[in-house]
Design an enzyme around this catalytic site. Structure first.
Site, PDB file in Angstrom:
ATOM      1  N   ASP A   1       7.638 -10.098 -13.115  1.00 42.00           N
ATOM      2  CA  ASP A   1       8.391  -9.647 -11.950  1.00 42.00           C
ATOM      3  C   ASP A   1       8.442 -10.763 -10.907  1.00 42.00           C
ATOM      4  O   ASP A   1       7.399 -11.255 -10.466  1.00 42.00           O
ATOM      5  CB  ASP A   1       7.720  -8.396 -11.361  1.00 42.00           C
ATOM      6  CG  ASP A   1       8.502  -7.833 -10.187  1.00 42.00           C
ATOM      7  OD1 ASP A   1       8.004  -7.909  -9.061  1.00 42.00           O
ATOM      8  OD2 ASP A   1       9.626  -7.348 -10.389  1.00 42.00           O
TER       9      ASP A   1
ATOM     10  N   THR B   1      15.030  -9.276  -8.095  1.00 40.10           N
ATOM     11  CA  THR B   1      14.241 -10.234  -7.304  1.00 40.10           C
ATOM     12  C   THR B   1      14.250 -11.627  -7.937  1.00 40.10           C
ATOM     13  O   THR B   1      14.216 -12.623  -7.224  1.00 40.10           O
ATOM     14  CB  THR B   1      12.782  -9.749  -7.166  1.00 40.10           C
ATOM     15  OG1 THR B   1      12.280  -9.404  -8.461  1.00 40.10           O
ATOM     16  CG2 THR B   1      12.708  -8.538  -6.270  1.00 40.10           C
ATOM     17  N   THR B   2      14.300 -11.697  -9.276  1.00 35.92           N
ATOM     18  CA  THR B   2      14.353 -13.002  -9.949  1.00 35.92           C
ATOM     19  C   THR B   2      15.756 -13.597  -9.836  1.00 35.92           C
ATOM     20  O   THR B   2      15.910 -14.785  -9.543  1.00 35.92           O
ATOM     21  CB  THR B   2      13.961 -12.853 -11.433  1.00 35.92           C
ATOM     22  OG1 THR B   2      12.695 -12.214 -11.514  1.00 35.92           O
ATOM     23  CG2 THR B   2      13.885 -14.195 -12.117  1.00 35.92           C
TER      24      THR B   2
ATOM     25  N   ASP C   1      10.746  -0.447 -10.159  1.00 32.99           N
ATOM     26  CA  ASP C   1      12.110  -0.981 -10.320  1.00 32.99           C
ATOM     27  C   ASP C   1      13.050   0.094 -10.868  1.00 32.99           C
ATOM     28  O   ASP C   1      14.179   0.244 -10.406  1.00 32.99           O
ATOM     29  CB  ASP C   1      12.115  -2.189 -11.273  1.00 32.99           C
ATOM     30  CG  ASP C   1      11.511  -3.424 -10.620  1.00 32.99           C
ATOM     31  OD1 ASP C   1      11.254  -3.377  -9.405  1.00 32.99           O
ATOM     32  OD2 ASP C   1      11.282  -4.423 -11.320  1.00 32.99           O
TER      33      ASP C   1
END
Length: 552
Positions: free
Chosen positions: A65, A98-99, A387
């Site tokens: 994550d 988020t990545t 998520d």
């Protein structure tokens, strides 16, 4: 046995003279951003790699994550710290992507570097990027597909698609079920709690329509551990005799005064308990303490009690059973008693006791109970479940889908390339650069699943340039070029739109920084003692490498 090696990421910079690099700070920051983006680039997609992070306390975190990785990495450079904020913002707003946001922002800065080297002003680049963002959102609106958020089968498919890139994708059905059950029960993030209990199998995990707390009744032998349809009273005060805040002295003149003092204390506690027992409760829960005498009166009337509960847990119980938290027993009313709970039960799981307040009629709070083999697995499942719940919540709020597998980014890139011919003036070059930067996501997906990147990207660009199908993308598992509708690889519209906005706005903010000023605390001196502190010095290119920037 060879010792395990740990690697530390170190980014070094060389200051450049103003003649060769007019915006040296911007160039340095782009290098930092690229270095951090490269660290988490390999964690994108279903074939992503994982990072093992060792925190300050010596604990180990194994995750893919992006937000969790950046939270644990120790970064000193101010530009790198802004990236952590970027990932955290994305996580708080939509909970996913988020990545992607870090990779996209890093690529936006990377393509801007070539323009800065050619003396293109950062303001011009930012203006073109903002125009590209507006056009990208317009493309998203055009290709978005509306869905019915009430159709559970469709929702399950979407959530499974979004968590297919996670490590726990093998448990996709289970996690998708848990996420949809939790978000359809309660729509507010604060009232969904995830309880992790090591042991058992992951398949034993479930969503409780109520609250689960790690507490037992205070007197197990005398108080009931199972009550059907209990009347619940929640307190925010202690049922103990009040002690003086400071040192209190009592002067006793007669022998009978001592027994009188004890009797007064007992009568005070008895009066408090009678105020509560007047409403015929079955369960009393308080955030503070319960004296032995109060427990005697409560157990005598068949009332179970739990003490020293966390404030957040007490609030969730109030939401679940419809009770009102009361500060003083004298203020209790019939409407404050919670009657919405179907069952109160204390169970032993492993070595610990857990109290379940479940089967609530109209719960406004719920608990997700996770079981698993180890703490590391449970922590990763929790991150993936967060998520999944965020994705489900986003779709309920805005029921629109866009293609996954890099298809959206390729469609946006192809559209921006076509529109760039109509952009007038010097802004045309940064506008084109932004179009190229969007290809970073499908390129990274191709790299991570081990296919020939150049051949795959060329084929994808050809299909999108002809405008054949906006849903053509890359299957992250196999690396094949396929239709995302057939593979059921989707992304939530909110997540994709927020990723584009956050990445481009962050890139524009960093490009506008033209200098880094180093400041420090000046030691305070008594008035008239010694000379006045020297003025704060500003870091310039000439002394950027020297260590004595500030006075000691």
């Amino acid at each position: 046995m060879e010792k395990l090696k740990t690697y530390q990421y170190i980014v070094s910079f060389q200051s450049c003279s103003s003649s060769s690099c007019p915006f040296s700070s911007a160039s340095n920051m782009i290098d930092v951003y690229q270095a951090v983006a490269d660290i988490i680039r390999t964690t994108l997609g279903p074939r992503s790699m994982m990072k093992m992070l060792i925190d300050a306390g010596g604990g180990i975190v194994v995750t893919s994550d992006g937000n969790a990785i950046l939270r644990e990495i120790d970064l000193a450079h101010p530009a790198a710290k802004s990236m952590i904020e970027l990932s955290r913002t994305q996580d708080e707003e939509v909970g996913d992507g988020t990545t992607s946001v870090i990779i996209l922002a890093g690529e936006m800065l990377h393509v801007a570097e070539a323009l800065i080297d050619k003396s293109c002003h950062p303001t011009v680049i930012c203006r073109a990027y903002n125009k590209a963002l507006e056009d990208a959102i317009a493309v998203l609106d055009k290709i978005a597909m509306p869905i019915d958020a009430k159709d559970r089968g469709t929702m399950l498919g979407i959530v499974k698609s979004c968590i297919g890139t996670k490590v726990t994708s093998q448990f996709g059905d289970l996690i998708a079920d848990l996420a949809i059950d939790a978000t359809t029960t309660v729509d507010i993030k604060n009232y969904i709690k995830i309880e992790k209990v090591p042991g058992g199998q992951l398949e034993d995990s479930r969503v409780l329509k109520g609250v689960m707390i790690n507490k037992d009744v205070v007197v197990p032998g005398k108080m009931k551990r199972k009550i059907v349809n209990p009347r619940v009273i929640l307190l925010d005060c202690s049922l103990e005799y009040k002690k003086g805040e400071n040192q209190t002295n009592a002067e006793l003149l007669k022998e009978e005064d001592w027994s009188l003092l004890l009797r007064m204390e007992e009568e005070y506690i008895e009066e408090l308990c009678m105020q509560i027992l007047k409403f015929k409760p079955d369960l009393v829960i308080t955030e503070k303490g319960l004296s032995d005498l109060a427990l005697h009166f409560l157990s005598k009337h068949g009332v179970s009690a739990i003490r020293r509960l966390r404030k957040s847990d007490n609030n969730r119980i109030a939401k679940a059973c419809g009770a009102v938290i009361v500060n003083r027993p004298y203020e209790l009313r019939e409407s404050d008693v919670g009657t919405g709970t179907g069952l109160f039960e204390v169970k032993k799981i492993g070595d610990e006791f857990f109290a379940f307040i479940v089967e609530c009629k109209d719960p406004k709070a719920c608990t997700v109970l996770l079981r698993g083999a180890s703490k590391d697995l449970l922590n990763e499942v929790e991150r993936n479940l967060q998520d999944a719940m965020s994705v489900a919540r986003n779709i309920i709020k805005n029921p629109k889908l866009v293609p996954g597998g890099g298809a959206t980014e390729l469609t946006v890139s192809a559209t921006l390339k076509q529109k760039s011919s109509s952009v007038q003036g010097i802004e045309k070059w940064p506008y084109e650069a932004a179009a190229i930067a969007f290809e970073a996501i499908p390129r990274t997906l191709a790299q991570n699943c081990g296919v020939n990147v150049i051949r795959t990207m060329t084929a994808l660009q050809g299909k999108h340039a002809n405008g054949e199908n906006a849903w053509i993308g890359i299957n992250g598992n196999t690396g094949d070029i396929t239709d995302m509708k057939e593979c059921k690889i989707w992304d939530a519209y909110n997540v994709k739109a927020q990723t584009f906005k956050t990445a481009i706005e962050a890139a524009c903010m960093l490009l506008r920084i033209d200098d880094v000023v180093s400041g420090g605390s000046i030691k305070r001196q008594a008035p008239g003692a010694g000379k006045a502190p020297s003025k704060l010095k500003v870091e310039t290119e000439a002394n950027a490498d020297s260590e004595q920037i500030l006075p000691d």
